[in-house]
Design an enzyme around this catalytic site. Structure first.
Site, PDB file in Angstrom:
ATOM      1  N   GLY A 111      16.200   9.592 -12.923  1.00 54.96           N
ATOM      2  CA  GLY A 111      16.431  10.459 -11.788  1.00 54.96           C
ATOM      3  C   GLY A 111      15.221  11.300 -11.460  1.00 54.96           C
ATOM      4  O   GLY A 111      14.084  10.871 -11.670  1.00 54.96           O
ATOM      5  N   ALA A 162       8.059  -0.787  -5.076  1.00 55.76           N
ATOM      6  CA  ALA A 162       8.033   0.248  -4.031  1.00 55.76           C
ATOM      7  C   ALA A 162       9.012   1.381  -4.293  1.00 55.76           C
ATOM      8  O   ALA A 162       9.284   2.182  -3.392  1.00 55.76           O
ATOM      9  CB  ALA A 162       8.330  -0.387  -2.677  1.00 55.76           C
ATOM     10  N   ALA A 163       9.509   1.494  -5.512  1.00 50.75           N
ATOM     11  CA  ALA A 163      10.559   2.476  -5.790  1.00 50.75           C
ATOM     12  C   ALA A 163      10.111   3.905  -5.490  1.00 50.75           C
ATOM     13  O   ALA A 163      10.797   4.658  -4.788  1.00 50.75           O
ATOM     14  CB  ALA A 163      11.009   2.363  -7.243  1.00 50.75           C
ATOM     15  N   GLY A 164       8.947   4.305  -6.024  1.00 50.30           N
ATOM     16  CA  GLY A 164       8.466   5.666  -5.817  1.00 50.30           C
ATOM     17  C   GLY A 164       8.117   5.945  -4.368  1.00 50.30           C
ATOM     18  O   GLY A 164       8.387   7.040  -3.854  1.00 50.30           O
ATOM     19  N   ASP A 165       7.530   4.968  -3.686  1.00 54.90           N
ATOM     20  CA  ASP A 165       7.164   5.150  -2.279  1.00 54.90           C
ATOM     21  C   ASP A 165       8.404   5.245  -1.401  1.00 54.90           C
ATOM     22  O   ASP A 165       8.451   6.035  -0.451  1.00 54.90           O
ATOM     23  CB  ASP A 165       6.278   3.991  -1.810  1.00 54.90           C
ATOM     24  CG  ASP A 165       4.958   3.929  -2.552  1.00 54.90           C
ATOM     25  OD1 ASP A 165       4.474   4.983  -3.000  1.00 54.90           O
ATOM     26  OD2 ASP A 165       4.414   2.819  -2.694  1.00 54.90           O
ATOM     27  N   SER A 188      11.650  -4.669   0.801  1.00 53.00           N
ATOM     28  CA  SER A 188      12.762  -4.114   0.025  1.00 53.00           C
ATOM     29  C   SER A 188      13.220  -2.739   0.509  1.00 53.00           C
ATOM     30  O   SER A 188      14.272  -2.247   0.094  1.00 53.00           O
ATOM     31  CB  SER A 188      12.362  -4.002  -1.452  1.00 53.00           C
ATOM     32  OG  SER A 188      11.440  -2.939  -1.648  1.00 53.00           O
ATOM     33  N   ASN A 201       5.187  11.220 -10.898  1.00 53.96           N
ATOM     34  CA  ASN A 201       6.123  10.682 -11.880  1.00 53.96           C
ATOM     35  C   ASN A 201       5.764  11.300 -13.231  1.00 53.96           C
ATOM     36  O   ASN A 201       4.872  12.147 -13.322  1.00 53.96           O
ATOM     37  CB  ASN A 201       6.102   9.146 -11.900  1.00 53.96           C
ATOM     38  CG  ASN A 201       4.754   8.568 -12.301  1.00 53.96           C
ATOM     39  OD1 ASN A 201       3.933   9.231 -12.938  1.00 53.96           O
ATOM     40  ND2 ASN A 201       4.513   7.316 -11.940  1.00 53.96           N
ATOM     41  N   GLY A 261       0.858  -1.174   0.000  1.00 56.78           N
ATOM     42  CA  GLY A 261       0.000   0.000   0.000  1.00 56.78           C
ATOM     43  C   GLY A 261       0.894   1.224   0.000  1.00 56.78           C
ATOM     44  O   GLY A 261       1.900   1.275   0.715  1.00 56.78           O
ATOM     45  N   LEU A 282      11.519  10.418 -12.518  1.00 52.61           N
ATOM     46  CA  LEU A 282      11.650   9.860 -13.869  1.00 52.61           C
ATOM     47  C   LEU A 282      12.280   8.476 -13.848  1.00 52.61           C
ATOM     48  O   LEU A 282      13.065   8.121 -14.725  1.00 52.61           O
ATOM     49  CB  LEU A 282      12.485  10.812 -14.736  1.00 52.61           C
ATOM     50  CG  LEU A 282      11.881  12.215 -14.899  1.00 52.61           C
ATOM     51  CD1 LEU A 282      12.941  13.222 -15.289  1.00 52.61           C
ATOM     52  CD2 LEU A 282      10.780  12.190 -15.939  1.00 52.61           C
ATOM     53  N   GLY A 283      11.958   7.690 -12.828  1.00 62.17           N
ATOM     54  CA  GLY A 283      12.427   6.313 -12.752  1.00 62.17           C
ATOM     55  C   GLY A 283      13.938   6.203 -12.781  1.00 62.17           C
ATOM     56  O   GLY A 283      14.643   6.845 -11.995  1.00 62.17           O
ATOM     57  N   ASP A 310      12.701  -5.637  -8.893  1.00 60.19           N
ATOM     58  CA  ASP A 310      11.284  -5.367  -8.657  1.00 60.19           C
ATOM     59  C   ASP A 310      11.129  -3.880  -8.353  1.00 60.19           C
ATOM     60  O   ASP A 310      11.642  -3.388  -7.355  1.00 60.19           O
ATOM     61  CB  ASP A 310      10.783  -6.216  -7.486  1.00 60.19           C
ATOM     62  CG  ASP A 310       9.310  -5.998  -7.166  1.00 60.19           C
ATOM     63  OD1 ASP A 310       8.639  -5.251  -7.911  1.00 60.19           O
ATOM     64  OD2 ASP A 310       8.832  -6.557  -6.166  1.00 60.19           O
ATOM     65  N   ASN A 342       3.997   1.855   2.592  1.00 58.72           N
ATOM     66  CA  ASN A 342       5.364   1.874   2.060  1.00 58.72           C
ATOM     67  C   ASN A 342       6.071   3.182   2.408  1.00 58.72           C
ATOM     68  O   ASN A 342       7.229   3.194   2.841  1.00 58.72           O
ATOM     69  CB  ASN A 342       5.344   1.728   0.529  1.00 58.72           C
ATOM     70  CG  ASN A 342       4.780   0.409   0.062  1.00 58.72           C
ATOM     71  OD1 ASN A 342       4.687  -0.550   0.813  1.00 58.72           O
ATOM     72  ND2 ASN A 342       4.372   0.372  -1.196  1.00 58.72           N
TER      73      ASN A 342
END
Length: 303
Positions: free
Chosen positions: A225, A249-252, A292, A184, A40, A221-222, A246, A44
């Protein structure tokens, strides 16, 4: 100084389905594996903030079920204040994540109890909001509640951070209450109508968001950067190059870790983004959302 961060948001249990690729219409495919993990966007972000040293509180809703108990325990393990989490007759939220071999993911969300978070629930958490440095929300709980919480935050002099995800149109009133928005590239385009492809288009989108009432902007921008724009400055902070396993959860992770380091006057925004980029780069190298998310020590050791 330790930042005090309150997150108003979603609590989901994620079911991660590992697949080679997305199935075509009408196609039946075997999964490679299946596992459950806490997630969620709200959870996160809160856990990322807490693991990076912020004193963190959570406002949300769960079902009186095993999934709810699991999420509550995960937050408590991260030493997050859970006193403002209430119960609903609906089940705890769930997300089903289709994770491809490439590391890209597609996510289906069942809102459940998250969609029943009420203005009364937020009223009961007013003291926690007022005691914060930052209040964060997203769009996995009712938008009206997020806007109301931002009104309470602004009256108390608390800085507000809006993560406009999943993408949707935002009322002008909420944008005017937002000190920092963190879309994003897809969400930035949905909000501004500007296709975000490079630094020039990032600045155009950021300036339009500021014209709509937002004070400060970070566009993520993933793997490239993040671009930032404040009242006085702008810039681009490159991402760290890693092999993604995976990206769930990168943005969170980025936002939660950012909130733990950001000064309330935003003067250290570039350094805070660099820290958040490192946190995100570590998160994408592991499977799952909450499992993660790195700690402050792990991020510092990899600088």
């Amino acid at each position: 100084m330790v930042n005090k961060v309150t997150v108003l948001g979603s609590l989901n249990v994620d079911t991660i389905l590992k697949i080679n690729r997305l199935p075509k219409p009408g196609e039946t495919m075997q999964m490679n594996s299946k596992q459950n993990a806490g997630g969620g966007k709200g959870a996160n972000q809160a856990i990322a903030a807490a693991r990076c040293g912020a004193k963190t509180s959570f406002i949300g809703k769960i079902g009186n079920d095993a999934n709810g108990a699991m999420m509550l325990e995960l937050l408590k393990e991260a030493e997050i204040d859970t006193d403002a989490i209430t119960y609903s007759a609906s089940g705890t939220g769930q997300a089903f994540i289709l994770l491809q071999e490439s590391g890209e993911n597609s996510i289906l969300v069942y809102g459940g109890a998250n969609q029943e978070l009420s203005l009364e629930d937020i009223d009961q958490a007013q003291a926690k909001i007022a005691a914060s440095d930052f209040l964060i929300t997203q769009f996995e709980t009712p938008l009206a509640g997020g806007e109301y919480a931002f009104e309470l935050a602004k009256k108390a002099g608390v800085k507000t951070i809006l993560n406009p995800a999943p993408a949707k149109q935002v009322p002008p009133e909420m944008l005017s209450l937002t000190d920092l928005i963190t879309p994003n590239e897809t969400e930035a385009q949905a909000l501004t109508g500007i296709a975000v492809k490079d630094e020039v288009s990032c600045q155009q989108a950021a300036q339009k968001l500021q014209a709509l009432g937002v004070k400060n902007v970070i566009i993520t921008l993933g793997s490239k950067g993040a671009f930032y724009q404040t009242k006085t400055t702008h810039g681009f902070v490159p991402a760290f190059k890693v092999q993604a396993v995976d990206t769930t959860a990168a943005g969170d992770t980025f936002l939660g870790s950012l909130s733990s380091q950001l000064d309330t006057d935003f003067t250290n925004i570039e350094a805070a983004i660099r820290f958040a980029n490192k946190a995100s780069s570590l998160a994408v190298q592991k499977l799952g959302a909450i499992p993660s998310i790195p700690t402050y020590a792990e991020i510092s050791a990899n600088n």
